[in-house]
Each structure stands twice: as structure tokens, then as C-alpha cells.
Design a protein around this motif. Structure first.
Motif, PDB file in Angstrom:
ATOM      1  N   ASN A   1      41.701  44.667  35.286  1.00  0.00           N
ATOM      2  CA  ASN A   1      40.623  45.026  36.198  1.00  0.00           C
ATOM      3  C   ASN A   1      39.974  43.837  36.890  1.00  0.00           C
ATOM      4  OD1 ASN A   1      40.240  47.710  36.615  1.00  0.00           O
ATOM      5  ND2 ASN A   1      39.234  48.012  34.650  1.00  0.00           N
ATOM      6  N   TYR A   2      40.777  42.918  37.335  1.00  0.00           N
ATOM      7  CA  TYR A   2      40.158  41.811  38.044  1.00  0.00           C
ATOM      8  C   TYR A   2      40.564  41.892  39.515  1.00  0.00           C
ATOM      9  CZ  TYR A   2      44.701  39.544  37.530  1.00  0.00           C
ATOM     10  OH  TYR A   2      46.023  39.253  37.575  1.00  0.00           O
ATOM     11  N   PRO A   3      39.802  41.282  40.362  1.00  0.00           N
ATOM     12  CA  PRO A   3      40.092  41.438  41.793  1.00  0.00           C
ATOM     13  C   PRO A   3      41.324  40.645  42.212  1.00  0.00           C
ATOM     14  CG  PRO A   3      38.215  40.009  41.471  1.00  0.00           C
ATOM     15  CD  PRO A   3      38.596  40.489  40.120  1.00  0.00           C
TER      16      PRO A   3
ATOM     17  N   ILE B   1      39.537  39.821  47.667  1.00  0.00           N
ATOM     18  CA  ILE B   1      38.182  40.191  48.072  1.00  0.00           C
ATOM     19  C   ILE B   1      37.903  39.542  49.409  1.00  0.00           C
ATOM     20  CG2 ILE B   1      35.763  39.667  47.678  1.00  0.00           C
ATOM     21  CD1 ILE B   1      35.836  40.674  45.098  1.00  0.00           C
TER      22      ILE B   1
ATOM     23  N   LEU C   1      33.151  50.200  39.685  1.00  0.00           N
ATOM     24  CA  LEU C   1      34.345  50.527  38.905  1.00  0.00           C
ATOM     25  C   LEU C   1      34.044  51.574  37.837  1.00  0.00           C
ATOM     26  CD1 LEU C   1      36.052  47.068  38.399  1.00  0.00           C
ATOM     27  CD2 LEU C   1      36.579  48.848  40.037  1.00  0.00           C
ATOM     28  N   ASP C   2      32.796  51.586  37.372  1.00  0.00           N
ATOM     29  CA  ASP C   2      32.389  52.616  36.411  1.00  0.00           C
ATOM     30  C   ASP C   2      32.628  53.988  37.005  1.00  0.00           C
ATOM     31  OD1 ASP C   2      31.498  51.241  34.200  1.00  0.00           O
ATOM     32  OD2 ASP C   2      29.533  50.848  35.069  1.00  0.00           O
TER      33      ASP C   2
ATOM     34  N   ARG D   1      29.658  48.903  32.936  1.00  0.00           N
ATOM     35  CA  ARG D   1      29.397  47.820  33.893  1.00  0.00           C
ATOM     36  C   ARG D   1      27.987  47.940  34.470  1.00  0.00           C
ATOM     37  NH1 ARG D   1      34.361  49.955  34.945  1.00  0.00           N
ATOM     38  NH2 ARG D   1      36.120  48.672  34.342  1.00  0.00           N
TER      39      ARG D   1
ATOM     40  N   HIS E   1      29.959  41.300  44.844  1.00  0.00           N
ATOM     41  CA  HIS E   1      30.787  41.300  43.636  1.00  0.00           C
ATOM     42  C   HIS E   1      30.184  42.234  42.600  1.00  0.00           C
ATOM     43  CE1 HIS E   1      33.878  38.201  44.201  1.00  0.00           C
ATOM     44  NE2 HIS E   1      33.030  37.685  45.073  1.00  0.00           N
ATOM     45  N   TYR E   2      28.876  42.118  42.455  1.00  0.00           N
ATOM     46  CA  TYR E   2      28.220  42.987  41.482  1.00  0.00           C
ATOM     47  C   TYR E   2      28.345  44.444  41.895  1.00  0.00           C
ATOM     48  CZ  TYR E   2      26.153  39.408  38.575  1.00  0.00           C
ATOM     49  OH  TYR E   2      25.976  38.387  37.679  1.00  0.00           O
TER      50      TYR E   2
ATOM     51  N   SER F   1      38.063  45.168  48.983  1.00  0.00           N
ATOM     52  CA  SER F   1      38.482  44.574  47.724  1.00  0.00           C
ATOM     53  C   SER F   1      39.652  45.338  47.147  1.00  0.00           C
ATOM     54  CB  SER F   1      37.310  44.582  46.756  1.00  0.00           C
ATOM     55  OG  SER F   1      37.772  44.313  45.475  1.00  0.00           O
TER      56      SER F   1
ATOM     57  N   VAL G   1      30.646  45.901  43.682  1.00  0.00           N
ATOM     58  CA  VAL G   1      31.999  46.423  43.481  1.00  0.00           C
ATOM     59  C   VAL G   1      32.289  46.550  41.990  1.00  0.00           C
ATOM     60  CG1 VAL G   1      34.431  46.043  43.949  1.00  0.00           C
ATOM     61  CG2 VAL G   1      32.749  45.420  45.648  1.00  0.00           C
ATOM     62  N   HIS G   2      31.835  45.563  41.251  1.00  0.00           N
ATOM     63  CA  HIS G   2      32.094  45.589  39.815  1.00  0.00           C
ATOM     64  C   HIS G   2      31.478  46.825  39.170  1.00  0.00           C
ATOM     65  CE1 HIS G   2      31.303  44.174  35.596  1.00  0.00           C
ATOM     66  NE2 HIS G   2      32.600  44.067  35.698  1.00  0.00           N
ATOM     67  N   THR G   3      30.240  47.106  39.510  1.00  0.00           N
ATOM     68  CA  THR G   3      29.601  48.261  38.890  1.00  0.00           C
ATOM     69  C   THR G   3      30.209  49.554  39.413  1.00  0.00           C
ATOM     70  OG1 THR G   3      27.875  48.053  40.526  1.00  0.00           O
ATOM     71  CG2 THR G   3      27.408  47.180  38.358  1.00  0.00           C
TER      72      THR G   3
ATOM     73  N   ILE H   1      41.606  45.737  43.556  1.00  0.00           N
ATOM     74  CA  ILE H   1      41.370  45.418  42.146  1.00  0.00           C
ATOM     75  C   ILE H   1      42.572  45.824  41.337  1.00  0.00           C
ATOM     76  CG2 ILE H   1      39.904  45.879  40.157  1.00  0.00           C
ATOM     77  CD1 ILE H   1      37.969  46.611  42.839  1.00  0.00           C
TER      78      ILE H   1
ATOM     79  N   LEU I   1      28.040  37.112  46.025  1.00  0.00           N
ATOM     80  CA  LEU I   1      28.001  37.535  44.630  1.00  0.00           C
ATOM     81  C   LEU I   1      27.375  38.905  44.492  1.00  0.00           C
ATOM     82  CD1 LEU I   1      28.859  36.302  41.947  1.00  0.00           C
ATOM     83  CD2 LEU I   1      26.494  35.653  41.600  1.00  0.00           C
TER      84      LEU I   1
ATOM     85  N   GLY J   1      39.007  41.021  33.564  1.00  0.00           N
ATOM     86  CA  GLY J   1      37.660  41.196  34.099  1.00  0.00           C
ATOM     87  C   GLY J   1      37.411  40.404  35.360  1.00  0.00           C
ATOM     88  N   TRP J   2      36.199  40.528  35.803  1.00  0.00           N
ATOM     89  CA  TRP J   2      35.801  40.036  37.107  1.00  0.00           C
ATOM     90  C   TRP J   2      35.287  38.617  36.970  1.00  0.00           C
ATOM     91  CZ3 TRP J   2      36.128  43.834  40.974  1.00  0.00           C
ATOM     92  CH2 TRP J   2      35.809  43.389  42.254  1.00  0.00           C
TER      93      TRP J   2
END
Lengths: 155, 1043
Positions: free
Chosen positions: A42-44, A47, A66-67, B393, A59-60, A34, A62-64, A36, A56, B446-447
Motif C-alpha cells: 500500500n505505498y504510492p 503521486i 485508503l480506509d 488510517r 499525502h495525508y 495518485s 490520500v492516505h486516509t 497506490i 504533505l 506503507g506511505w
């Protein structure tokens, strides 16, 4: 092998290929790659996940992750900014996967999710894959027909 | 030990646990009021010492957790306060019995207990008892706090005695082995005399004393005890208790380092007096003086530096402790709680990465099968902790899982409300807000994939909650903001469900306020359809208002005293960007054109689309449209009628798509092109409609000045013919028509026209004014076509052919009419045939009649309207005079004018002249006619008054004179033609006059030469009376013409 390509209006101007470390590793896929975009959006941008079912979930993941990337960057900010290593290493392991991160100087993030059981992919391999991914991304940015921030399309 | 307390934090180790419970029937509200007052007493300064006691109150505590009280004393219920409602003395014994039963539940660990009785008065209440307090009602219980403080003091006494009892190292006595519930069976039959066992007992007891010291407010003592316990337990590999000792050490250190607490709850810890802050202030200065004199606990100062852990060590020790706990499956709750406590400490230290590792560990701790409620609680707390360490997140991720858990299919009664509430809380973590404005500018934030998922869940939850308005709002939001990311199939699905929801509850532009105060802003569908440009249209030409010139001049002069100023010009230029230079008229339909396109893969039905305006009362006339799938730019015209006058600003438009009403403001639309949105509305003007007696023409005039012609009529006339055009003027507006001005303009003047092409008498029409709405007035215009009757080209050709010209001048008797049609109409001759072609050439004349009219309030303001009528006249050639010559007549005062007349029509016609008989001409025939006329002297003409005085006007003067001469000739000759076979009236005198004039004008058009020629002919006749002379002169004349 991960391919990232881009198009212009008439013809494909160029195409860059990321080889996973070496040809011998082509069998060892990362589960997900991915790219980003830089904050604050901060959107992809791109991917690609190999098992397309249940995407999905990744997606979750990778999204988390980012923290953790944010945290690592801010921690590094205190240290040497210029000399910093772009490769962030293992972001966090989950039960089945390992998540690796890489951040360019312009804060574009690369995240790779790898199967935990895949022992062929060690830190060095991941690092070189990221480096090649970064090179491809640089090539895309060099394309005058590409608008920074647009989604990247791969062939 | 099965129920984890996720709210625990390190400071809780120093608290005494007191359970407050109701017995019997106590109204919940009253109970919690008392509970609140009791729990306010959470810190007590014990008398005659500097120590502070901290109390933790619980209104519910599982007794099995109490069994772990020896392991960590803060888990032990040491105090019980029961609240009961007792109205009559008769119930008293029973109530008291219940109190004792309750005490037995925690009996093994209780230090003391109290019973608060409310409502009981009388004898029993007056007995002084230490363990029972009587209050007449829930409102009259001022001494509750005091009572609690007394109670806590009594607890302290017990605690202190226990501490002293166990702290004194009685080496001779056998130390009992403390153990946790699941260990009990492991120690059965163990050798109690071994050194190993003794050490274990010692270690555990040390740890226990450490706990007691901590609870009793002796922080430093506790540190010492914990250190000793760690050493002892490490040597015997008693890992569970080693972990507990390490954790105790950590807790004590945390309490020391972070007096503000790690729980993050401001209200929970009252910063009391100087003790805490003073200690915090002088912790780096051992032995320093405090405000109370020398610190009583001097022993503490000495050991402080080495006993207390540094912040880094705290985390290491926590890690160690947790790893020891991890060895025991039954200590899962302890491990989990330790993790939570460590995370709280790390959050304070701002070491997020390490905290996340602890949390990650906590996630994997497998407790026994959790109930759904416990799962929700667990995920929520994980989310909260992630939030605390800045992992928004991750926090959102767990909160979402918690929300999903609320509505898990395994739950018999899904808590959609709770699910929805939790989902709302996750929004910031996914950088999602519910205000569509945040998404209207720039690139997406955002995503999108996960945001979409969340929005879908919000929609579903709100639907299951039974709040369709909310559901519609979320679904609209999803459609509006995520449109770029939805696949075609998803777009279809989303719109279908949206339509089905809106069938029950249409989407509005109102704010939706949730019970917890959150406001959901309306979601206007600015992307369905996407508007690319907004253009205010001028009124149609015929309805456009014009300003009277004089008033306009005034306006300009009042604006600025300067004719030109660059500053003003600049500011005006800016204004022009917003303001439009045309006006709308009150009461007239005004239009705004939008360029829209439909991004959906299916036909989009937009209903009730209208304009949103401010400034002027505006009646918007909504339109409905249906845009084809993924259409290109599509023009849409929205109309409305301004009802008042002033400045009107078009702010946006409203639509109704899929049952959702949207007000889209242009300010919020990105990438909309507009030519300005503010226009002036002027007062109402009348409207004029004209209809004519003539047929409408398909032929449209293209006037040069840019104004358009509203109506076009056409008529076909023979050259020289006159026709009456009757125009009906109807006032179709609502205002009376007061003023009318008519002007005519001839366009396309290639042909030279003679005389008045159009003439009218306005007075007749004006007499009918003012014209009331709906009334009709008539207006008559005479059309006369008088073109050149000569045949210029023909003549020129003749000149090139000498033979003909000579033969065309026969010297014969003056009355002789040369009748040789065969010869004259030589169709055989190629030259002639080309001539015929010229004759039949149809000429067109075009004119515009301008009606300037005004009336009503608009007239007062100085506006008028202009209506144009285009007139297209096709002129067919009638007769041509191919040759002109004269012959001397018998009298010297007279002569014969010879004219070769050619009939180019398809009809037989007659030519007549004054004092002459009619000449009949067949179609295409050419004949010579001779007219006897009196000679006259041009010099006798009255000179125009300006003659000779103005040199510059000489040319004009000459023209005027020539025209006058032409008229004179005309009146003398009075030639006219008529078509016999045609309508009688058509050939009447009017026509004759026309022809007459034409004839006379013909020479004029030939130019100076011809004029001169004719003049000379006459002049010669007049001035030289000799008979021989004219012949020569005649002979010359055609040659003159030729040149």
C-alpha cells in the motif's frame, strides 16, 4: 493533461498520455493524482499534485482515503466480484476537495483529489479520466523494463 | 450545555446519574478506592420486580449540564454521594454544613443524597441517620455496597413515583411545558392556551415520561411513550424535542437489540442474572415463559414487534434526530453526542461507511471555542471511534492531530510526554512498527512520506521530553528505514542532527523500555554502509596450515567405511556450502573481506568496524574507514585473532556510524553474498621468517602448482660457478619450531642442468632445533650452475659449412696449440656474429626451496606450514667448447683431445686441465687446447647391478651408464676455468670442479650421437692399436657430429 512515462536503460520505449476526458478539459486539472500499490504494501507508486506547496497535506488526504477504499472493496467483496465496477466514486468530501477512487482487479488503487469548487468535473469525467489512467498504468506494466512495485517516473 | 461527554453511548439513556464527590480534604487515593467500590454497584435489581436499575457514577459533573436534565433525564443528577474525612467530633458540624452546600449545587434535581464519613468515631457516629453513614476508616467499610444499594432503592422509589405521577394522563390538569435552558426566553408571552402550545406540552411530557420509563427499567413502556411523543411533536414542528424523542426511541431500541452494550467496555456492564440474557434469548418469542415464570411485563410483549425499531431504522432515526438537532446552534453538544452514539451503534452493526459519514458530520459540528484540553479529548475520541469502525488510517490521522495539540505552541506547558504517547499509538495506522526487521525484507510497506513525517515528530517529541536515548533511537530508525525516500538534503540534515544528539548520548544496541512497557528494539545501521558480500579469506600462503598426509588419510577412513557413497557425497556437498575448506590458525591474524558501499551523498565515516563471531574466542581488531560519497563497491578487510580453537562462525559485523553503535547480523541483511561463514580454527603453529644473504628479487616466480612464493632472491652467476646461499631462519611466532623439512624444486627447466643445482646439509640446522620463539637458525645452500658448455647451435652451423670444419681439423703435432684467435673469432663473418649473439645469451634458472615446518600444539594435531623461497639465477655464459676432436698421441695408450674453447665473458680467463698448463683466453677469444689423456676402455666400467636383468629399464639403464661414463671422462680431464681479474676465491677449486663436470656432461647433452662419437674415439684408440686407423676415424668423426 496528465502524462505518465517510463524509461528503459537506453531510450524511452513508450509513453502514454492521459487526457483529462477531452482536450477541452485540460484546464480542469485534478489537484492530485495518485497510484497506490496493491496491499499489503500500500505505498504510492506515483503521486503528482499540481499545487506542489503543502503537498504533505494531500499525502495525508490520500492516505486516509485508503480506509474508505478498503471499506468499499470489502463491502463489494460480498457482492459480485467479477462484475464489479472498478470506479468507486466519491470516497469522501472534505471542506475544499473531493476524493475519488478507482481500484483495478489486482487491487491497485487510483485516487484523484479534485477541487470541490470545480464543477466542470462531474462523475462521468472523473470516471473516464480514471479509465485513461488505468490504460496508462497497463501500458507501464507491459514495459518489460518496469519492475512491478517500483516507483513510476513521469516525464 | 457546553461540555460534551464523548464517552456517551445509547445505553446511558437508561441510567440514573449519581455524582460522587469528596468534601473537605480527602486523600485522592482513598477517594478513588471508595469511588471504585461505589461504582461497582452499577446495576441493581429492584426488589419485588424484574426491573433493573442502571447507575452511572460521575465524580465530576458540570452543573450547567444538569440544566438539560429535563430534556434528557439521564443528564439529570438524581443522586449525590459525598465522601468526607472527619477525625474529630469538633469538625462534624462544619462538615455537615459543607454537605448541605454541596447538595444545593444540584439541589433542583436531586432525589436523594448520602454522606459517607470516614474516621469519625464516638457519640455522633452512633446516632442512626439515613442520610449519613459513619465508618471508622477507609479499610473498615464493608457495608458501603449495601448502603449504596439501599440508596439506589430510595432513588428508585422517587423515580417510580415521578413516573407514575406523570404517566397518568390527567387531561384536566394543565401540563407544564418542559424546556431546555436556551428556550426559556423564547416562550415568554406565548399564548399558553393555544392547541399548538398544548400539544407541544403534551409531546414534551410524553417524551419525558418515556425517559423516566426507560430509566425505571420499563423498556416497552418507554417505546410506546416515545412513539407517541414523536407523533405529537412532529405535528407541532418542535424539532429539538422531536429529535430528542427520536433519539430516545433509538436508544431504547439499541438497548433492546444490543444487550451487550455499544460502549465496547467489557467491564462496564455486568451481565446480571438471567434478566438480560433471558430477554435477549426470547425476544423473538413473545409471551414465552422465562425462568421466573410468566414474564410479568406482558403488556410489553404485545407492543414489542411494532414499537421497537429495526437496526436499519435506528440509523435512519438517528440521522433524522441529528438533522433536527443541527437546526439549533445551542444544541451542538447534543448533536455531537448523538453522532458519537450513532457511530457506536454502527460500529456494532459493522456499517463502517455510514459510521464514517456520522463521524465526518461530528467533525464539522462547531462548538464554542474549545480549550486545548478539550480539543485533545475531541481528537482522541474521534480517533478512537475511527479505530472502532476499522478506519485505522483516519484514526491515526486524528490521533496524530491530538498529539500535535498536546504540544501546540499556544499551550504554556506543552505536554510532550502525552504527545509522544499519542504519537506512538498512531504507528500501526501508518503501518509503521519500530522494529527495523519489518522493513528489511521486500518492498517498503506503507506511505513513506507520512511515515517520515511521523518519525520526525517522534524524534522531536522525544527530544523535548528530555530523553536523548529515545531520540537517537527514533532518528536512527528514520535513517535506516527511510533511507530510500530521503532526499540528499534531508539525509544531510538527519545525519547532522543525529550526530549532535549522539554527542550527548551515543546510540546503543540495547532495548529501550518505555514506562508503559513498550520495548524499542535496537536499530542497527545495515545500510550505512551497505554490505554486498562477505568473504572469509584464507591465510597468506606462507601461513596456511597443511594437514600431514598420513593423518588426513586416517581422518577420511574414520569418516566412512566406504570409499564412495553418493549419499554421503551429497550431504557433504551441502555442508560445503556453509563450511569453508580452509582453516584459520589460533593466534594468527585472520581476515574477512566485505564489499561495501556508501549510499550517502557525502563522505561516510565508519568507526570501530569489527567482526561479530561465535564459537571461538575471537579478538576482533576494529578498523575505521571513510567511504567517499556514493562510492561504488569498496573492499574492506576486517581482521581479528582467534584465541582458542574450534569452529568459528562469522555472524556479522559491528560499526559505529554517526555515534550510533550497530551490530549487524548477516542473517538479517538482504542480498548479501557470502561464501560461507563457518571456518575451523586449528591450534597454533610457529611462524618462520627467512632472510638470505642474497638480494631480494623483483622478479617473481610463477609456480605451476599455485602456491605462492613468500620471498624471492636472485643471483647472477657465470656458467659453472658455485655460490653459497646463507638462509637465516627466524621463528617470529610464539610457538617453538620443532620440525623442518626442506625440499627444492627446479622450475622452468628449458635448460638441461647437470649435477646438483642446489645442495645442502640439513643436519647442521636441525641441531639448533627446537627453535624457541625469537631465535634464529642458519641454513646454508650451495648453488651450482652447470649448463651445457658446448655450443650446439654453433656446431650445427659449422656443419653446414664444410670448409671451416675441414680447416678445423688440422693434422698436426699433438702438442701444437693452434693459436689463431683472429681467425676463430671472426666477427666479420655474418654467421659468426650470429654465433656471438648466441654466446652472450643469458640463461635463467629458477628453483623453489620449500620449508615445511611445524611445532607447538599445531604439530600435535598434525598440521604443518609451508614457506617457499624463490631462487632466481641468471646464468651468464662463461666458456664454450665449440669443437671437439682427438689426435693420436705419441703413445698408443694416450691421445690428444683437442678442444676449441671460446671465452664469451668480458674478462680474461684461464682454462686449466689436468697435467696441462693454463691457457689464457682474452675476452671474446677462441683458442684450441689440446689435452693429453690416457685412453681407457668404457667396457671396463662396472656394469650397474641391474644391468640386463630388466628389459623395461633399458633406456634408463643406458642413461645411467652414459652418465657414469661422462663422470669418468670428467675426472680424467679435470678441466676448469677461472677469471683472473676477478675475486681470487671466486676462481677457486670449487669452481674448477664445476667446470670439470660441465665439460663432461656436455657430450651427454649432445645426445647419443655425440656420446657415441666420444666413445668411438676412445674405443677406436683402444681396440685398434694400428697408427694408420685413427686418422681415418678422426676424419669421420666430425661428420658424425654433423649428422
Amino acid at each position: 493533461m496528465v502524462k505518465i512515462a517510463y524509461f528503459d536503460s537506453s531510450n524511452s520505449l513508450g509513453e502514454s498520455t492521459v487526457m483529462a476526458s477531452a482536450v477541452t478539459y485540460t484546464a480542469e486539472w485534478p489537484v492530485l493524482v495518485s497510484i497506490i500499490f496493491s496491499p499489503p504494501q500500500n505505498y504510492p507508486l506515483y503521486i503528482r499534485s499540481v499545487p506542489t506547496e503543502n503537498e504533505l497535506k494531500f499525502h495525508y488526504t490520500v492516505h486516509t482515503s485508503l480506509d474508505v477504499v478498503d471499506e468499499k472493496i470489502s463491502a463489494m467483496g460480498k457482492a459480485l466480484v467479477d462484475q464489479r465496477e472498478l470506479y468507486l466514486g466519491l470516497l469522501y468530501p472534505t471542506e475544499d476537495y473531493k476524493v475519488y477512487g478507482y481500484v483495478t482487479n489486482s487491487k491497485v488503487k487510483f485516487v484523484m483529489v479534485v477541487d470541490s469548487s470545480n464543477t466542470a468535473l462531474r462523475d462521468n469525467e472523473i470516471r473516464s479520466m480514471f479509465r485513461k489512467l488505468h490504460n496508462s498504468y497497463t501500458d507501464i506494466m507491459c514495459n518489460p523494463f518496469y519492475n512491478p512495485g517500483d516507483r513510476i517516473h513521469s516525464r | 450545555m457546553s461540555v460534551p461527554d464523548y464517552m456517551q453511548c445509547a445505553e446511558d439513556h437508561q441510567t440514573l446519574l449519581v455524582v460522587v464527590q469528596p468534601i473537605g480534604i480527602v486523600p485522592e487515593e482513598s477517594f478513588f478506592r471508595i469511588y471504585k467500590r461505589i461504582s461497582a454497584v452499577s446495576q441493581v435489581n429492584v426488589r419485588d420486580s424484574q426491573r433493573v436499575l442502571y447507575i452511572r457514577y460521575r465524580h465530576h459533573y458540570p452543573p450547567e449540564n444538569n440544566e438539560w436534565g429535563d430534556f434528557q433525564t439521564h443528564r439529570k443528577v438524581v443522586g449525590l454521594i459525598t465522601i468526607t474525612d472527619c477525625s474529630s467530633a469538633k469538625d462534624w458540624p462544619q462538615t455537615f454544613e459543607k454537605f448541605h452546600l454541596q447538595k444545593e449545587m444540584y439541589g433542583s434535581t436531586l432525589y436523594d443524597s448520602r454522606l459517607f464519613v470516614f474516621g469519625l468515631q464516638g457519640e455522633i457516629a452512633e446516632q442512626p441517620r439515613t442520610d449519613v453513614a459513619f465508618y471508622p476508616s477507609y479499610d473498615e467499610c464493608e457495608t458501603v455496597e449495601k448502603r449504596i444499594e439501599d440508596f439506589i432503592e430510595s432513588l428508585f422509589i422517587v423515580l417510580e413515583s415521578k413516573r407514575l405521577d406523570r404517566a397518568t394522563d390527567k387531561s384536566g390538569d394543565k401540563i407544564p411545558l418542559l424546556c431546555v435552558p436556551f428556550e426559556k426566553k423564547d416562550f415568554v408571552g406565548l399564548d399558553t392556551d393555544s392547541r399548538h402550545y398544548k400539544k407541544r406540552c403534551q409531546g414534551r411530557m410524553r417524551k419525558h415520561v418515556g425517559d423516566l420509563c426507560l430509566q425505571a427499567g420499563m423498556l416497552q413502556d418507554s417505546l410506546v411513550h416515545y412513539h407517541m411523543a414523536v407523533e405529537l411533536l412532529r405535528s407541532v414542528n418542535d424539532f429539538l424535542w422531536l429529535g430528542a424523542a427520536l433519539e430516545g426511541l433509538c436508544s431504547a431500541s439499541v438497548i433492546y437489540h444490543y444487550p451487550g452494550g455499544t460502549g465496547g467496555k467489557v467491564g462496564s456492564r455486568r451481565a446480571q442474572g438471567g434478566s438480560l440474557s433471558a430477554e435477549a434469548g426470547n425476544r423473538h418469542r413473545p409471551g414465552a415463559l422465562t425462568s421466573n415464570g410468566i414474564n410479568a411485563d406482558t403488556s410489553a410483549e404485545i407492543g414489542r414487534a411494532k414499537n421497537c425499531l429495526s437496526p436499519e431504522d435506528i440509523i435512519d432515526k438517528y440521522k433524522e434526530a441529528i438533522s433536527y438537532y443541527g437546526k439549533y446552534k445551542n444544541a451542538g453538544v447534543i448533536e455531537l453526542e448523538a453522532c458519537v452514539k450513532a457511530v457506536r451503534v454502527l460500529a456494532i452493526q459493522k456499517r463502517s461507511m455510514e459510521a464514517s459519514e456520522f463521524l465526518q458530520n461530528a467533525v464539522y459540528i462547531n462548538l464554542r471555542q474549545l480549550s486545548e484540553e478539550e480539543k485533545i479529548q475531541r481528537y482522541s475520541i474521534l480517533s478512537e471511534l475511527y479505530e472502532r469502525i476499522g478506519f485505522h488510517r483516519k484514526s491515526a490521522f486524528f490521533k496524530r492531530i491530538a498529539a500535535m495539540q498536546c504540544a501546540a505552541p499556544s499551550i504554556p506547558e506543552p505536554g510532550w510526554r502525552a504527545c509522544y504517547k499519542l504519537l506512538l499509538e498512531t504507528l500501526p495506522g501508518y503501518s509503521l512498527s519500530l522494529d527495523p526487521k519489518d522493513f528489511s525484507k521486500g518492498t517498503h510497506r506503507g506511505w513513506a512520506a507520512v511515515q517520515m513525517r511521523l518519525l520526525h515528530e517522534l524524534v522531536y517529541a522525544s527530544r523535548r521530553m528530555g530523553n536523548p536515548a529515545l531520540c537517537v533511537r527514533h532518528l536512527s530508525f528514520l535513517l535506516q528505514t527511510m533511507l530510500d525516500f530521503l532526499s540528499d538534503q534531508e539525509k544531510k540534515d538527519v545525519t547532522q542532527s543525529l550526530e549532535s544528539y549522539t554527542a550527548k548520548c551515543p546510540g546503543t544496541m540495547e532495548f529501550i523500555t518505555l514506562p508503559d512497557g513498550l520495548k524499542l528494539p535496537p536499530v542497527p545501521f545495515t545500510k550505512l554502509p551497505i554490505v554486498r558480500s562477505v568473504k572469509l579469506l584464507n591465510l597468506p600462503t606462507s601461513l596456511r596450515p597443511h594437514k600431514m598426509k598420513s593423518l588426513l588419510g586416517q581422518n577420511v577412513s574414520t569418516k566412512s567405511p566406504f570409499i564412495y557413497s553418493p549419499i554421503i557425497a551429497h550431504s557433504r556437498g551441502e555442508e560445503r556450502n556453509k563450511k569453508i575448506d580452509f582453516q584459520w590458525v589460533q593466534g594468527d591474524v585472520c581476515e574477512v573481506q566485505l564489499m561495501v558501499y556508501n549510499p550517502m551523498p557525502f563522505e561516510l565515516r565508519v568507526e570501530n568496524m569489527g567482526l561479530l563471531t561465535t564459537g571461538v574466542e575471537f579478538e576482533s581488531l576494529p578498523a575505521a574507514l571513510s567511504l567517499p560519497a556514493e562510492s561504488g563497491l569498496y573492499p574492506v578487510t576486517l581482521v581479528g585473532v582467534p584465541q582458542t580453537t574450534g569452529q568459528i562462525t562469522v555472524n556479522g559485523y559491528h560499526t559505529s556510524v554517526f555515534g550510533v553503535f550497530s551490530d549487524c547480523l548477516l542473517d538479517n541483511l538482504p542480498g548479501v553474498k557470502t561464501n560461507g561463514c563457518t571456518v575451523e580454527v586449528i591450534p597454533a603453529l610457529p611462524r618462520l621468517q627467512i632472510s638470505t644473504s642474497l638480494p631480494r628479487s623483483a622478479h617473481t616466480l610463477q609456480p605451476s602448482s599455485g602456491d605462492e612464493i613468500s620471498t624471492n632472491v636472485s643471483v647472477q652467476l657465470y656458467n659453472g660457478e658455485t655460490q653459497q646461499l646463507i638462509i637465516k631462519l627466524e621463528n617470529i611466532g610464539t610457538e617453538p619450531l620443532e620440525k623442518l623439512e626442506v625440499t627444492a624444486k627446479t622450475v622452468n627447466t628449458k635448460e638441461k642442468l647437470y649435477g646438483d643445482f642446489l645442495s645442502w646439509k640439513l643436519e647442521d640446522t636441525l641441531s639448533q632445533f627446537p627453535l624457541k620463539p625469537g631465535k634464529i637458525a642458519t641454513f646454508t645452500v650451495n648453488i651450482k650452475v652447470k649448463l651445457d658448455f658446448s655450443c650446439q647451435e654453433n656446431l650445427l652451423q659449422d656443419l653446414s659449412d664444410d670448409g671451416i670444419s675441414v680447416s678445423g681439423l688440422p693434422l698436426s703435432s699433438p702438442f701444437r696449440q693452434v693459436v689463431k684467435p683472429r681467425v676463430e673469432t671472426k666477427p666479420i663473418n655474418p654467421q659468426e656474429s650470429s654465433k656471438v649473439g648466441d654466446f652472450s645469451h643469458v640463461k635463467t634458472l629458477e628453483a623453489i626451496l620449500n620449508f615445511k615446518y611445524s611445532g607447538g600444539p599445531g604439530h600435535v594435531e598434525g598440521y604443518y606450514r609451508n614457506l617457499s623461497l624463490g631462487l632466481h639465477v641468471e646464468v651468464e655464459p662463461s666458456v664454450f667448447f665449440t669443437r671437439v676432436s682427438t689426435l693420436p698421441a705419441t703413445s698408443t695408450r694416450q691421445c690428444h683431445l683437442l678442444l676449441d674453447v671460446f671465452n664469451s665473458t668480458e674478462h680474461e680467463l684461464t682454462i686449466s686441465a689436468r697435467n696441462n698448463e693454463d691457457l689464457i683466453l682474452h675476452a671474446g677469444e677462441c683458442q684450441r687446447m689440446a689435452i693429453q689423456v690416457d685412453k681407457f676402455n668404457f667396457e671396463s666400467f662396472p656394469e650397474s647391478p641391474t644391468d640386463g636383468t630388466q628389459f623395461a629399464n633399458a633406456k634408463q639403464l643406458e642413461e645411467e651408464r652414459q652418465q657414469a661414463k661422462g663422470l669418468e671422462i670428467n675426472s680424467k680431464l679435470d678441466i676448469c676455468w677461472k677469471i683472473i681479474s676477478f675475486h681470487e676465491y671466486f676462481v677457486e677449486g670449487v669452481l674448477n670442479q664445476l667446470v670439470l663436470e660441465h665439460l663432461q656432461l656436455a657430450p651427454l647433452q649432445w645426445g647419443e650421437f655425440l656420446i657415441r662419437l666420444v666413445q668411438r674415439l676412445w674405443n677406436v684408440e683402444c681396440s685398434i692399436p694400428t697408427t694408420c686407423m685413427p686418422v681415418t676415424s678422426f676424419r669421420k668423426s666430425p661428420q658424425f657430429i654433423r649428422k
